[in-house]
Design a protein around this motif. Structure first.
Motif, short mmCIF file in Angstrom:
data_model
loop_
_atom_site.label_atom_id
_atom_site.label_comp_id
_atom_site.label_asym_id
_atom_site.label_seq_id
_atom_site.Cartn_x
_atom_site.Cartn_y
_atom_site.Cartn_z
N SER A 688 8.57 5.25 0.75
CA SER A 688 9.56 6.31 0.55
C SER A 688 9.26 7.50 1.45
N GLU A 689 7.99 7.89 1.54
CA GLU A 689 7.64 8.99 2.44
C GLU A 689 7.89 8.62 3.89
N GLY A 690 7.57 7.37 4.26
CA GLY A 690 7.82 6.94 5.63
C GLY A 690 9.30 6.92 5.97
N LEU A 691 10.14 6.45 5.05
CA LEU A 691 11.58 6.42 5.31
C LEU A 691 12.15 7.83 5.38
N GLU A 692 11.62 8.73 4.54
CA GLU A 692 12.08 10.12 4.59
C GLU A 692 11.74 10.74 5.93
N SER A 693 10.54 10.49 6.41
CA SER A 693 10.16 11.00 7.73
C SER A 693 11.00 10.34 8.83
N TYR A 694 11.27 9.05 8.68
CA TYR A 694 12.09 8.34 9.68
C TYR A 694 13.49 8.93 9.75
N ASN A 695 14.11 9.17 8.60
CA ASN A 695 15.46 9.72 8.59
C ASN A 695 15.51 11.10 9.23
N ASP A 696 14.48 11.92 8.96
CA ASP A 696 14.45 13.25 9.56
C ASP A 696 14.32 13.17 11.07
N LEU A 697 13.48 12.27 11.56
CA LEU A 697 13.29 12.15 13.01
C LEU A 697 14.50 11.55 13.69
N VAL A 698 15.16 10.61 13.01
CA VAL A 698 16.38 10.05 13.58
C VAL A 698 17.46 11.11 13.68
N ALA A 699 17.56 11.96 12.64
CA ALA A 699 18.55 13.03 12.68
C ALA A 699 18.26 14.01 13.81
N SER A 709 2.63 8.45 12.07
CA SER A 709 2.27 9.59 11.22
C SER A 709 1.16 9.18 10.25
N PRO A 710 0.46 10.16 9.62
CA PRO A 710 -0.59 9.78 8.66
C PRO A 710 -0.08 8.90 7.52
N ARG A 712 2.47 6.85 7.65
CA ARG A 712 2.77 5.50 8.17
C ARG A 712 1.49 4.70 8.38
N ARG A 713 0.43 5.38 8.83
CA ARG A 713 -0.84 4.67 8.99
C ARG A 713 -1.36 4.17 7.64
N LYS A 714 -1.24 5.01 6.60
CA LYS A 714 -1.65 4.58 5.26
C LYS A 714 -0.83 3.38 4.82
N LEU A 715 0.48 3.40 5.10
CA LEU A 715 1.35 2.30 4.69
C LEU A 715 0.94 1.01 5.39
N LEU A 716 0.71 1.09 6.70
CA LEU A 716 0.31 -0.11 7.45
C LEU A 716 -1.04 -0.64 6.96
N SER A 717 -1.99 0.27 6.74
CA SER A 717 -3.30 -0.17 6.26
C SER A 717 -3.20 -0.82 4.89
N PHE A 718 -2.39 -0.25 4.01
CA PHE A 718 -2.25 -0.80 2.66
C PHE A 718 -1.54 -2.15 2.70
N LEU A 719 -0.49 -2.26 3.54
CA LEU A 719 0.22 -3.54 3.64
C LEU A 719 -0.68 -4.64 4.18
N GLU A 720 -1.57 -4.27 5.06
CA GLU A 720 -2.45 -5.27 5.66
C GLU A 720 -3.61 -5.68 4.75
N SER A 721 -4.17 -4.71 3.99
CA SER A 721 -5.37 -5.00 3.20
C SER A 721 -5.09 -5.45 1.78
#
Length: 1009
Positions: A688-699, A709-710, A712-721
């Motif tokens: 949710s935080e990553g999508l919120e940041s994505y929408n802001d940057l796309v706008a 972003s920090p 997004r890195r947490k999300l990738l690390s969590f998805l992988e581990s």
């Protein structure tokens, strides 16, 4: 004069001759007169005359009686007048001293024993009744005798001294001597003389042994007290009104013969004057067990001690409580109950006397030694509020009645009436004037009196707590016994009260300790000892909640009130008060009234209390401080016994932004021990935080796929581990044109490795990430004890070499995902060039994947697109040959070489395949050589076995008529036989078979012969 310790009684009146000295023989008086006669006086029969020797002083009927009567007179008892005489050894021998020497007579017949050996010229002697030893001074010598056999004196030792001995006395094993104007200690073991101190100039040296073993040495009008080693005692000085002629020790008094009177002083410091008796020009004093005898020129007086009870009453009435207590110790042991009662009553009166005179600490010491209850002492402090209870009231009544019953001889004398009139109860009942009341009230509430009360309560506290603990133990044991003996139907519910005051039954000790702690807390705060009061509240205590709560609120001692609530598990009240104090601390105007600044961190610290087990109460009061102390609050949630699901639900409602922090801390502390639902919640929050940041940057048109972003890195690390989440739900939330790496990880969790690799290669253009993904999948398969499949690397190789064919397969898979994913497949735009720099080709846009395992394309249909019959209408097909060759060179040992070569285009140069083929062929040839060596070894081993077989077959066994079976011991003859491996043991074949069958059935091992 303080009180009458002795009554003077004339025992002998108008003696015909001048009295020289007197002796005591049982109840009879021995009078030595100047005419060398010995007169024996005895009390008249059946008279009220008191005994002066055998009867205790308390048995005396009065102070008046008939004088002693002459019983016998012995004329010419001695050649010269006697100086002194003494009956020793239980009345068996009369020892006397005259100018002629030291002699003795045997009793009761007064048989003359004569002068002792070396007894002529003796001027002083001393008798030790305990050891039966006699020492005497003769010129410049000291001689020691021992009385043995009940008849004679035997000389033991003789010592030389500096000069004539004027006075002597036993001092333990040693002898104290008065020589010239000095006192010396003679060591009877080594004959060593030690100087003590000088005597006076007016009076001669005077050595008086004390019952304690010490000495009273005179210097003019001062008597010094020494111990057995010749060291003066602290404050050991008796000051007489004049230089005494002689001193006698009787009971706890020192009786001195002065020129004008007889003076009696106490042997207790500061050795005050007790009494003076008007006996002028007394000639001598003799101390017996129960009286003191004073001799005058023609009469003899007996100083008979006043009964102890009467003396105690006199002393108490005159406020001489120390002397009265000392006399209580002399009461006979058989009256121990009366003695304890009298002593307790005196101490109570003494305590009141000291308290009224401002000696508060000394007063409390007396109350501490008395049987008085603490409520009795606390009644002196109207400022102290204590709880009321039935058991305490009854104990007070019992104590008052006991003290009234044991008042000291109230009806026996006028002094007792005076004492009764000044008792505490009557004194309290008497009306006081207004100024006296004000003065008394000031004393009771003064700082010094409260400090004394604090010390008193602290000394009493340990013993009362021990009794309270014993009562609790007994109650628990009784309750356990009742529980075991009671059936389940009659089981009564346990008391669930949290406060100590809610006891199962009344407990005197526990109620008393509650009163004590309540009073101690108030006294500490009244005297400004806030830190000590706080320490009391933090330690186990029994303070009354209601009284202490009102008192602490009145005194604004909020820290103590918080400890009171916490100690009694009144957590809601404590948290409510603490929250209120924090709000008031926000204003600087309230700080002086609060005494300190209260911060939100204090609520966090309080919520960590082990006894606080209500999770809803913790969450309720954690909400106000969550914003100001987020990290501490999260640590509280993690350290407590709060269910994670409950905390997550609470944070979702009150502080959604803190959910991630809480779940991250919990995951760090408990690793993968948190429930899968919470892990899924955490990854959803990351997304949710990553999508919120994505929408802001796309706008803002600033989105870049390669910027992390920090969050997004947490999300990738969590998805992988972690795998404890639902990848399909996450895939539905991902945008179609971004977050490709996240999509690839999710596809990998769904075992859609081929689709994930397409994203790494054609959307992210990251062959390194694709290779790392393949390695991760390879190791995961190996760690699960499954056969490591090289298809994952072949799949990546196909993606590099067959983009057209893989695109068609992707389109088929996407069609099956459209219905479940709710989005449409689209053609992939122009794919960027790889490292080889060739043209681009459009592939299908990957929208999603479903949970199915991948199937590897067959090698027959996996030929490179460049060798196909058809060419894409949109452009020339581009393959990523350089990336494919790099993959083969790096992972040659994990890829099937034959299948990989079939996938490569035929135009591939052999030189480019060297990094792949060289190690592969080396390994292949090395394996072939190893197999050849192993084959040769196997063949050699086979030949060796065959040779052994041929040797065994060549062996011969000779059977004769004498050959016997080793099992049945019968001849073999022409029967079928068997030979054991040793070649010499022969058996019938039938016997051999039977033996094998028996051993097989029994399970025993077959015996090899």
């Amino acid at each position: 004069m303080v009180h009458n310790a002795y009554d003077s009684l004339q025992l002998i009146k108008d003696c015909p001759s001048t009295v020289e000295c007197v002796g005591l023989w049982d109840s009879k008086l021995l009078i030595s007169c100047i005419d060398c006669s010995l007169r024996i006086y005895a009390p008249p029969p059946e008279s009220s005359q008191p005994s002066i020797s055998n009867d205790p002083p308390s048995s005396r009927a009065g102070v008046a009686g008939t004088p002693y009567a002459l019983e016998r007179s012995i004329s010419g008892f001695s050649r010269k007048g006697l100086i002194s005489m003494e009956v020793i050894k239980n009345g068996k021998v009369l020892v006397w001293l005259s100018s002629e020497g030291l002699g003795f007579h045997r009793l009761p017949g007064f048989e003359a024993g004569g002068i002792l050996a070396k007894g002529k010229g003796v001027n002083v002697y001393s008798w030790d009744e305990r050891r039966g030893m006699l020492c005497m001074g003769r010129q410049k010598k000291v001689v020691i005798y021992r009385f043995e056999g009940g008849r004679d004196f035997i000389e033991l030792k003789e010592f030389n001294v500096l000069d004539m001995v004027k006075s002597m006395g036993w001092c333990g094993e040693n002898i104290c001597l008065g020589i010239r104007r000095e006192y010396m200690i003679l060591n009877t073991t080594n004959s060593l003389l030690t100087e003590v101190f000088t005597s006076g100039r007016i009076a001669p040296p005077s050595v008086v042994p004390l019952p304690s073993g010490g000495l009273l040495l005179g210097r003019d009008n001062i008597g010094f007290l020494f111990d057995q080693n010749g060291k003066v005692l602290p404050e050991g000085r008796i000051c007489w009104s004049d230089a005494p002629g002689s001193v006698a020790i009787h009971m706890q008094y020192a009786v001195a013969r002065l020129p004008r009177h007889i003076e009696i002083r106490s042997l207790r410091a500061p050795y005050p004057l007790v009494q003076t008796i008007a006996l002028r020009d007394a000639r001598g004093l003799l101390s017996s067990k129960h009286c003191v005898i004073a001799t005058l020129q023609n009469s003899v007086y007996g100083l008979l001690p006043v009964p102890l009870g009467a003396q105690i009453v006199q002393l108490t009435a005159s406020s001489n409580f120390e002397e009265a207590l000392a006399l209580c110790e002399l009461l006979p042991p058989e009256d121990s109950t009366l003695r304890a009662a009298k002593e307790g009553s005196i101490r109570i009166r003494y305590g009141h006397h000291l308290f009224d005179n401002g000696s508060y600490e000394e007063a409390m010491e007396q109350f501490l030694k008395s049987p008085v209850d603490i409520t009795y002492v606390l009644s002196l402090y109207p400022l102290i509020d204590i709880p009321k209870s039935q058991s305490v009231t009854e104990s007070e009544k019992t104590l008052e009645s006991a003290s009234d019953a044991y008042l000291l001889s109230r009806a026996s004398s006028d002094a007792s009436d005076e004492m009764e009139g000044s008792s505490p109860s009557s004194a309290n009942s008497q009306p006081l004037e207004s100024d006296e009341k004000a003065t008394l009230e000031y004393r009771k509430t003064s700082h010094n009196s409260l400090m004394a009360l604090i010390k008193y309560l602290q000394k009493k506290r340990d013993s009362i707590i021990e009794r309270a603990t014993a009562e609790v133990t007994e109650e628990v044991v009784a309750y356990a016994v009742q529980e075991t003996s009671t059936s389940p139907d009659s089981h009564w519910s346990r008391s669930s009260g949290k406060n100590r005051g809610h006891v199962h039954k009344s407990s005197g000790a526990r109620e008393m300790v509650a009163i004590l702690d309540t009073a101690l807390l108030q006294a500490l705060i009244h005297t400004g000892q806030g830190s000590s009061a706080l320490a009391l509240m933090k330690s186990p205590n029994y303070c009354d909640i209601k009284i202490c709560e009102e008192f602490l609120l009145q005194r604004k001692f909020y820290s103590g009130l918080l400890e009171l609530y916490q100690r009694n598990e009144m957590h809601r009240e404590a948290l409510k008060l603490l929250n209120q104090l924090i709000q008031e601390s926000g204003s600087d105007e309230n700080l002086p009234n609060l005494g300190r600044k209260y911060t939100p961190e204090m609520i966090i610290d309080y919520l960590k209390t082990p006894s606080l087990i209500d999770p809803m109460l913790t969450l309720e009061y954690a909400a106000p401080v969550l914003e100001s102390c987020p990290e501490q609050t999260i640590e509280l949630f993690l350290s407590g016994n709060l269910p994670p699901e409950l905390v997550t639900s609470y944070l979702k409602r009150h502080a959604p932004h803190m959910q991630v922090t809480y779940l991250e801390h919990m995951l760090t502390l408990k690793e993968n021990g948190i429930p899968a639902k919470l892990q899924n919640e955490l990854v959803q929050l990351y997304l949710s935080e990553g999508l919120e940041s994505y929408n802001d940057l796309v706008a803002q048109q600033n989105w870049d796929e390669n910027v992390y972003s920090p969050t997004r890195r947490k999300l990738l690390s969590f998805l992988e581990s972690t795998s404890a989440y639902d990848p399909e739900l996450l895939l539905k939330r991902l945008p179609t044109d971004a977050l490709y790496e996240e999509r690839a990880l999710l596809l990998g969790k769904m075992q859609q490795h081929q689709l994930a690799l397409i994203l790494y290669v054609h959307k992210l253009h990251e062959p390194e990430l694709a290779l790392a993904y393949c390695d991760r999948v390879f190791y995961e398969q190996a760690s699960t004890n499954l056969k490591a499949s090289p298809n994952i690397y072949l799949t990546l190789l196909q993606i590099y070499l067959n983009p057209k064919r893989t695109t068609k397969e992707f389109e088929k898979k996407i069609v099956s995902l459209v219905t479940s994913q709710s989005f449409v497949s689209q053609k992939v735009g122009g794919v960027g060039r790889g490292k080889g720099g060739r043209g681009s080709k459009k592939i299908v846009e990957i929208e999603g994947a479903h949970d199915q395992r991948q199937s590897t394309s067959s090698t027959d249909s996996g030929r490179s697109d460049i060798e196909g019959d058809e060419v894409s209408e949109e452009g020339i097909t581009s393959i990523m040959l350089d990336e494919a060759l790099d993959l083969l060179g790096k992972r040659w040992n994990r890829i099937n070489g034959a299948q990989a070569l079939k996938l490569l285009p035929s135009q591939t140069k052999l030189q480019n395949l060297l990094p792949f083929l060289e190690p592969l062929l080396k390994k292949s040839s090395e394996g072939r050589r190893n197999f050849a060596v192993i084959n040769s070894l196997r063949q050699s081993e086979n030949l060796q076995v065959k040779e052994d077989l041929y040797k065994e077959r060549k062996r011969m066994v000779k059977i004769s008529s004498e050959s016997i079976c080793s099992l049945c011991n019968k001849r073999i003859g022409s029967s079928v036989f068997a030979v054991y491996p040793n070649g010499t043991t022969l058996v019938h074949f039938i016997c051999f078979r039977d033996a094998q069958s028996i051993k097989a059935v029994s399970g025993a091992p077959v015996k090899r012969i």
